[in-house]
Design a protein around this motif. Structure first.
Motif, PDB file in Angstrom:
ATOM      1  N   SER A  45      18.613 -46.970  15.623  1.00  0.00           N
ATOM      2  CA  SER A  45      17.162 -47.215  15.646  1.00  0.00           C
ATOM      3  C   SER A  45      16.826 -48.645  15.239  1.00  0.00           C
ATOM      4  CB  SER A  45      16.446 -46.238  14.714  1.00  0.00           C
ATOM      5  OG  SER A  45      16.690 -44.912  15.138  1.00  0.00           O
ATOM      6  N   LYS A  76      27.578 -39.943  15.902  1.00  0.00           N
ATOM      7  CA  LYS A  76      27.756 -38.998  17.007  1.00  0.00           C
ATOM      8  C   LYS A  76      29.247 -38.937  17.367  1.00  0.00           C
ATOM      9  CE  LYS A  76      23.219 -38.937  17.052  1.00  0.00           C
ATOM     10  NZ  LYS A  76      22.429 -39.909  17.752  1.00  0.00           N
ATOM     11  N   ASP A 119      22.370 -48.428  25.040  1.00  0.00           N
ATOM     12  CA  ASP A 119      22.486 -47.545  23.879  1.00  0.00           C
ATOM     13  C   ASP A 119      23.518 -46.475  24.231  1.00  0.00           C
ATOM     14  OD1 ASP A 119      22.240 -45.673  21.881  1.00  0.00           O
ATOM     15  OD2 ASP A 119      20.071 -45.418  22.057  1.00  0.00           O
ATOM     16  N   THR A 175      20.763 -37.932  24.317  1.00  0.00           N
ATOM     17  CA  THR A 175      21.336 -36.908  23.447  1.00  0.00           C
ATOM     18  C   THR A 175      20.481 -35.636  23.388  1.00  0.00           C
ATOM     19  OG1 THR A 175      21.939 -38.853  22.149  1.00  0.00           O
ATOM     20  CG2 THR A 175      22.405 -36.720  21.161  1.00  0.00           C
TER      21      THR A 175
HETATM   22  C1  LIG Z   1      21.045 -40.523  17.508  1.00  0.00           C
HETATM   23  C2  LIG Z   1      20.642 -41.530  18.510  1.00  0.00           C
HETATM   24  C3  LIG Z   1      19.866 -42.657  18.157  1.00  0.00           C
HETATM   25  C4  LIG Z   1      19.374 -42.892  16.755  1.00  0.00           C
HETATM   26  O1  LIG Z   1      20.409 -43.128  15.899  1.00  0.00           O
HETATM   27  P1  LIG Z   1      20.169 -43.515  14.363  1.00  0.00           P
HETATM   28  O2  LIG Z   1      21.501 -44.036  13.973  1.00  0.00           O
HETATM   29  O3  LIG Z   1      19.759 -42.269  13.659  1.00  0.00           O
HETATM   30  O4  LIG Z   1      19.105 -44.546  14.312  1.00  0.00           O
HETATM   31  C5  LIG Z   1      19.571 -43.566  19.142  1.00  0.00           C
HETATM   32  N1  LIG Z   1      19.998 -43.393  20.400  1.00  0.00           N
HETATM   33  C6  LIG Z   1      20.719 -42.328  20.774  1.00  0.00           C
HETATM   34  C7  LIG Z   1      21.170 -42.195  22.194  1.00  0.00           C
HETATM   35  C8  LIG Z   1      21.071 -41.370  19.832  1.00  0.00           C
HETATM   36  O5  LIG Z   1      21.806 -40.301  20.206  1.00  0.00           O
END
Ligand SMILES: *Cc1c(COP(=O)(O)O)cnc(C)c1O
Length: 361
Positions: free
Chosen positions: A78, A197, A173, A153
């Motif tokens: 984020s 993740k 991302d 996600t």
């Molecule tokens: C989980 C996720 C985010 C946010 O991640 P944080 O580390 O909690 O800020 C952003 N993009 C995707 C694709 C995600 O799966």
């Protein structure tokens, strides 16, 4: 031996048992030094060796070219939503974004604070159930970069191709699908991924950035968010998330031992094939995503009768199948099947789904 459940959590997600066991073995006394990794100076020879090895292993796994820097930063994915425009979008400039779901929308909202954002394509007209074909994209002539999210996600849709942006840097991302299969890093200007993740514990975001994109931050960019400062300081301008970095390094070593991302691709393909087949061959379960856009990593599905959701989840938990509840914005179920979730976990899930359908469907 303590019992390990099958954990389908979207994030923070399952970690390989072998990695946790190694961390446990090294917890009190890392390699005979008499202290834990958490208690080491980030500037000590020991820790710098851990950090350097982790970077090298990640480079090996993804074949990161020499003209890319690998950064281990904080603030999660984020924070990158702001850090990217602060570094790559000049004052008065325009950036192109592709909108495919909740995470790309968040990136767009944040980037709008820093300049003009052109939505080059959106999956909205298809209810976010299909990735828009590149032939329908409207890229700006003068974009500073093009941003997309390779795997949504929450919605469970994923690009199975890399967009073509000629000389315009491509920014992605990859929080929820990095390391799930081989990747041509050279196609990108910048790749970022929150660790929790498919990499390691939370508290860490990995950024892979092409060197020529460093040193472009606007004057108002906070020091801590300037990629060049992070790169020049080996991601140690301040104290990094040392333990998350170490644990991610153990995951990289584990991935290498498994045979790398080629092996992961083979296993991940088998996992998602098995799960989607179970969903598609039943009238009781359904997944709304267009087949070509279906995620290998996050599989949302619904029961024909949503009044049975709670019963399904309770039965799953009894069998050690955890965290199958869908995201609060979507409802239904979601199975996140990252690298650390084995084929055995998906087999157990599919067996439970069949049993549940027979009893209650
Ligand atoms: C989980 C996720 C985010 C946010 O991640 P944080 O580390 O909690 O800020 C952003 N993009 C995707 C694709 C995600 O799966």
């Amino acid at each position: 031996m303590s019992k390990r459940a099958f954990n389908f959590c979207a994030g923070p997600a399952a970690l390989p048992t072998a990695v946790l066991e190694r961390a446990q073995a090294e917890m009190l006394d890392w390699q005979g030094r008499g202290l834990s990794v958490m208690e080491m100076s980030h500037r000590s020879d020991e820790y710098v060796a851990i950090a350097t090895q982790a970077e090298q292993d990640l480079r090996d796994l993804l074949g990161v070219p020499d003209n890319y820097r690998v950064l281990f930063l904080q603030g999660g994915a984020s924070q990158q939503f702001a850090e990217i425009p602060l570094n790559l979008l000049p004052e008065g400039g325009v950036a192109d974004y592709v909108e495919t779901g909740i995470w790309s929308k968040k990136a767009i909202e944040e980037a709008r604070r820093y300049g003009t954002i052109n939505i080059a394509a959106s999956a909205k007209s298809q209810d976010y159930f299909a990735i828009p074909a590149q032939s329908d994209w409207q890229l700006s002539a003068n974009a500073a970069y093009v941003h997309y999210c390779s795997n949504e996600t929450i919605g469970g849709l994923q690009f199975d191709w890399i967009p073509e942006t000629a000389d315009v840097p491509l920014v992605v991302d990859m929080s929820s699908d990095i390391l799930s299969r081989p990747l041509d890093v050279s196609r990108f200007g910048l790749i970022y991924a929150g660790a929790q993740k498919n990499i390691g514990p939370s508290g860490l975001v990995v950024v892979i950035v092409r060197e020529d994109l460093l040193g472009r931050a606007r004057a108002s960019c906070p020091t801590m968010l300037d990629y060049k400062i992070s790169a020049d300081n080996g991601s140690m301008y301040n104290t990094p998330a040392t333990y998350s970095w170490y644990l991610s390094g153990l995951v990289f070593q584990w991935l290498k031992e498994q045979g790398g991302v080629e092996t992961m691709e083979r296993i991940n393909r088998a996992k998602k094939d098995l799960l989607y087949k179970a969903i598609d061959s039943s009238d009781f379960y359904s997944n709304p995503v267009a087949p070509a856009s279906r995620s290998w990593m996050n599989v949302p599905f619904r029961l024909a009768d949503e009044r049975l959701d709670k019963v399904f989840l309770a039965g799953a938990e009894e069998r050690g199948l955890l965290n199958l509840k869908g995201h609060r914005s979507v409802g239904g179920m979601r199975a996140s099947i990252y690298n650390a979730v084995g084929l055995d976990a998906v087999e157990a899930l599919v067996a439970y789904m069949a049993e549940f359908e027979k009893e209650r469907g």
